[in-house]
Motif scaffolding. Structure first.
Motif, PDB file in Angstrom:
ATOM      1  N   MET A 138      14.146  21.867 -66.363  1.00  0.00           N
ATOM      2  CA  MET A 138      12.719  22.179 -66.388  1.00  0.00           C
ATOM      3  C   MET A 138      12.392  23.208 -65.312  1.00  0.00           C
ATOM      4  N   VAL A 139      11.645  24.233 -65.683  1.00  0.00           N
ATOM      5  CA  VAL A 139      11.253  25.290 -64.753  1.00  0.00           C
ATOM      6  C   VAL A 139       9.983  24.861 -64.030  1.00  0.00           C
ATOM      7  N   SER A 140       9.976  24.975 -62.708  1.00  0.00           N
ATOM      8  CA  SER A 140       8.826  24.511 -61.927  1.00  0.00           C
ATOM      9  C   SER A 140       7.993  25.686 -61.432  1.00  0.00           C
ATOM     10  N   LEU A 141       6.703  25.458 -61.325  1.00  0.00           N
ATOM     11  CA  LEU A 141       5.734  26.445 -60.858  1.00  0.00           C
ATOM     12  C   LEU A 141       5.439  26.191 -59.384  1.00  0.00           C
ATOM     13  N   PRO A 142       5.506  27.209 -58.523  1.00  0.00           N
ATOM     14  CA  PRO A 142       5.188  26.990 -57.106  1.00  0.00           C
ATOM     15  C   PRO A 142       3.781  26.431 -56.919  1.00  0.00           C
ATOM     16  N   ALA A 143       3.662  25.463 -56.046  1.00  0.00           N
ATOM     17  CA  ALA A 143       2.361  24.840 -55.803  1.00  0.00           C
ATOM     18  C   ALA A 143       1.433  25.801 -55.077  1.00  0.00           C
ATOM     19  N   PRO A 144       0.131  25.738 -55.352  1.00  0.00           N
ATOM     20  CA  PRO A 144      -0.822  26.552 -54.597  1.00  0.00           C
ATOM     21  C   PRO A 144      -0.856  26.124 -53.143  1.00  0.00           C
ATOM     22  N   THR A 145      -1.246  27.047 -52.279  1.00  0.00           N
ATOM     23  CA  THR A 145      -1.162  26.812 -50.831  1.00  0.00           C
ATOM     24  C   THR A 145      -2.492  26.481 -50.172  1.00  0.00           C
ATOM     25  N   GLY A 146      -3.592  26.564 -50.898  1.00  0.00           N
ATOM     26  CA  GLY A 146      -4.899  26.350 -50.299  1.00  0.00           C
ATOM     27  C   GLY A 146      -5.329  24.903 -50.287  1.00  0.00           C
ATOM     28  N   PRO A 147      -6.449  24.600 -49.634  1.00  0.00           N
ATOM     29  CA  PRO A 147      -6.907  23.217 -49.472  1.00  0.00           C
ATOM     30  C   PRO A 147      -7.651  22.643 -50.671  1.00  0.00           C
ATOM     31  N   ASN A 148      -8.074  23.504 -51.620  1.00  0.00           N
ATOM     32  CA  ASN A 148      -8.911  23.029 -52.714  1.00  0.00           C
ATOM     33  C   ASN A 148      -8.097  22.528 -53.898  1.00  0.00           C
ATOM     34  N   THR A 149      -8.565  21.451 -54.512  1.00  0.00           N
ATOM     35  CA  THR A 149      -8.092  21.072 -55.843  1.00  0.00           C
ATOM     36  C   THR A 149      -8.472  22.187 -56.801  1.00  0.00           C
ATOM     37  N   VAL A 150      -7.625  22.450 -57.791  1.00  0.00           N
ATOM     38  CA  VAL A 150      -7.859  23.543 -58.725  1.00  0.00           C
ATOM     39  C   VAL A 150      -8.179  22.984 -60.114  1.00  0.00           C
ATOM     40  N   GLY A 151      -9.270  23.475 -60.695  1.00  0.00           N
ATOM     41  CA  GLY A 151      -9.603  23.163 -62.073  1.00  0.00           C
ATOM     42  C   GLY A 151      -9.293  24.345 -62.972  1.00  0.00           C
ATOM     43  N   VAL A 152      -9.152  24.096 -64.255  1.00  0.00           N
ATOM     44  CA  VAL A 152      -8.909  25.171 -65.211  1.00  0.00           C
ATOM     45  C   VAL A 152      -9.641  24.851 -66.505  1.00  0.00           C
ATOM     46  N   THR A 153     -10.161  25.889 -67.135  1.00  0.00           N
ATOM     47  CA  THR A 153     -10.884  25.711 -68.386  1.00  0.00           C
ATOM     48  C   THR A 153     -10.727  26.966 -69.227  1.00  0.00           C
ATOM     49  N   GLU A 154     -11.148  26.894 -70.488  1.00  0.00           N
ATOM     50  CA  GLU A 154     -11.161  28.059 -71.363  1.00  0.00           C
ATOM     51  C   GLU A 154     -12.590  28.296 -71.855  1.00  0.00           C
ATOM     52  N   LEU A 155     -12.932  29.564 -72.000  1.00  0.00           N
ATOM     53  CA  LEU A 155     -14.255  29.959 -72.466  1.00  0.00           C
ATOM     54  C   LEU A 155     -14.094  30.970 -73.599  1.00  0.00           C
ATOM     55  N   GLN A 156     -14.593  30.613 -74.769  1.00  0.00           N
ATOM     56  CA  GLN A 156     -14.580  31.532 -75.906  1.00  0.00           C
ATOM     57  C   GLN A 156     -15.899  32.278 -75.949  1.00  0.00           C
ATOM     58  N   VAL A 157     -15.839  33.602 -76.052  1.00  0.00           N
ATOM     59  CA  VAL A 157     -17.049  34.417 -76.074  1.00  0.00           C
ATOM     60  C   VAL A 157     -16.968  35.410 -77.228  1.00  0.00           C
ATOM     61  N   THR A 158     -18.127  35.721 -77.790  1.00  0.00           N
ATOM     62  CA  THR A 158     -18.230  36.662 -78.909  1.00  0.00           C
ATOM     63  C   THR A 158     -19.249  37.724 -78.552  1.00  0.00           C
ATOM     64  N   ASP A 159     -18.841  38.981 -78.697  1.00  0.00           N
ATOM     65  CA  ASP A 159     -19.710  40.103 -78.350  1.00  0.00           C
ATOM     66  C   ASP A 159     -20.327  40.676 -79.622  1.00  0.00           C
ATOM     67  N   PRO A 160     -21.578  40.346 -79.907  1.00  0.00           N
ATOM     68  CA  PRO A 160     -22.186  40.805 -81.172  1.00  0.00           C
ATOM     69  C   PRO A 160     -22.416  42.306 -81.226  1.00  0.00           C
ATOM     70  N   ARG A 161     -22.296  42.994 -80.088  1.00  0.00           N
ATOM     71  CA  ARG A 161     -22.553  44.434 -80.044  1.00  0.00           C
ATOM     72  C   ARG A 161     -21.318  45.267 -80.358  1.00  0.00           C
ATOM     73  N   ARG A 162     -20.157  44.613 -80.436  1.00  0.00           N
ATOM     74  CA  ARG A 162     -18.929  45.384 -80.630  1.00  0.00           C
ATOM     75  C   ARG A 162     -18.141  44.864 -81.820  1.00  0.00           C
ATOM     76  N   THR A 163     -17.459  45.773 -82.480  1.00  0.00           N
ATOM     77  CA  THR A 163     -16.494  45.380 -83.498  1.00  0.00           C
ATOM     78  C   THR A 163     -15.099  45.484 -82.909  1.00  0.00           C
ATOM     79  N   ASP A 164     -14.232  44.624 -83.364  1.00  0.00           N
ATOM     80  CA  ASP A 164     -12.849  44.661 -82.909  1.00  0.00           C
ATOM     81  C   ASP A 164     -12.209  45.946 -83.414  1.00  0.00           C
ATOM     82  N   PRO A 165     -11.608  46.754 -82.530  1.00  0.00           N
ATOM     83  CA  PRO A 165     -11.076  48.048 -82.967  1.00  0.00           C
ATOM     84  C   PRO A 165      -9.913  47.941 -83.936  1.00  0.00           C
TER      85      PRO A 165
END
Length: 363
Positions: free
Chosen positions: A1-28
């Motif tokens: 198993m490949v391991s990811l280096p732990a973060p070094t700061g004092p804060n707990t880290v959260g992660v989330t995903e945000l889906q967004v749609t831009d009505p002003r643009r068309t996908d090229p």
């Protein structure tokens, strides 16, 4: 198993995903309305014994599988360990508000390929919003189950990168920034983020960083979007109007040891039209993919006998992997801390004072 280096700061880290749609643009590439999926790391409340999120979301994982398969490592022979971030945790209430750093991945890459950088920044009090550039990223897995794959060849000529990909990415970046700004004022937009996160966004202090074409996008975004105050370019060419116009915003530029860009237009010490602070440096012992999570993944596969040492060296160089990750993390944090007044040093002084013998270059 490949391991990811732990973060070094004092804060707990959260992660989330945000889906967004831009009505002003068309996908090229499709002509449909432009949709994006953003991965966000942030300082979070303590998580107790909750489970951490996967190291990479599905799109990043499928890109990793394809990348390693291309290097001759079958999927059945390896696995990624967990990340160090907790999904959708409430944002930390103390110590903010937190500066926002936008992130643009390399060409064809997805979010999750710079998790070591993003988690560390979040652990030190930053919000990192990484953008999947749909139909250029290898695969984007939307929450409704759709998977949008890349339609852009990796060997596209530089004119396509300059005239289509970078402008599209810059427009994506500006729209994501608009959506984050909306979340600070609109209750419905705020509800799409983890509890308390919209209230902790410091949009007066916005920076950006990116690898390869993401670095190109970062520098052009500094030129085009005045809300972005500073940027870090990891081994990306200077493309677009910023190459001739320059930028007034401070830029830290870290090139690999064998970078084809270092010494070329925009990278060379004298950028006559550039009016801001520019620090172009080269990191000895690195290669182009060193500035992504491949820096930690490939050496571990070599150590396990799954990947020839020569293959790993060609991708990420001979630098000690942990040393390389530490250099990247420290450079990012030190640069943005100086820009946003979180340290007493000026930008150039802060970088000069780093104990980084592998890093050298003209000022």
């Amino acid at each position: 198993m490949v391991s990811l280096p732990a973060p070094t700061g004092p804060n707990t880290v959260g992660v989330t995903e945000l889906q967004v749609t831009d009505p002003r643009r068309t996908d090229p590439w499709t002509g449909a309305t432009r949709e994006l999926l953003v991965q966000i790391w942030y300082p979070a409340q303590a998580a107790g014994d909750a489970a951490t999120a996967a190291w990479m979301p599905p799109g990043g994982r499928s890109a990793q599988e394809a990348y390693l398969a291309g290097l001759g490592v079958p999927e059945a022979r390896w696995s990624l360990g967990p990340g160090h971030s907790y999904p959708n945790r409430p944002a930390r209430e103390a110590g903010g508000p937190f500066p926002v750093l936008l992130n643009s991945p390399g060409m064809g890459d997805t979010t999750g390929w710079s998790t070591a950088q993003a988690e560390d920044l979040a652990s030190h009090g930053y919000v990192v919003a990484a953008i999947n550039h749909t139909h250029e990223a290898f695969a984007v897995h939307f929450p409704d189950g759709r998977v949008e794959h890349t339609v852009v060849p990796l060997d596209s000529p530089q004119e396509v990168l300059r005239d289509l990909l970078v402008p599209t990415r810059v427009a994506d970046t500006r729209f994501v920034l608009d959506e984050l700004a909306a979340a600070t004022t609109d209750r419905q937009s705020a509800a799409r983020l983890p509890v308390g996160l919209s209230e902790r966004l410091d949009l007066s202090n916005v920076g950006m960083f990116g690898h390869s074409l993401g670095g190109s996008t970062t520098v052009q975004s500094l030129h085009d979007e005045p809300r972005i105050r500073a940027g870090v370019n990891f081994d990306g060419p200077i493309l677009g109007s910023v190459a001739t116009d320059g930028t007034a915003q401070p830029v830290l530029m870290l090139a690999s040891g064998a970078s084809p860009w270092y010494g070329n237009a925009g990278w060379e010490p004298n950028w006559p039209t550039n009016s801001g602070v520019k620090i172009p440096l080269r990191v000895a012992g690195t290669e182009h993919m060193s500035f992504s999570d491949q820096q930690t993944i490939l050496p571990q596969l070599t150590a396990a006998g799954l990947l020839p040492a020569a293959t790993t060296a060609k991708a990420v160089g001979g630098i000690d992997p942990q040393r390389s990750i530490d250099l990247q993390r420290t450079s990012l944090r030190t640069f943005f801390d100086a820009v946003f007044g979180r340290s007493a040093s000026g930008v150039v002084e802060a970088i000069d004072n780093l104990d980084q013998p592998e890093v050298a270059g003209p000022r």
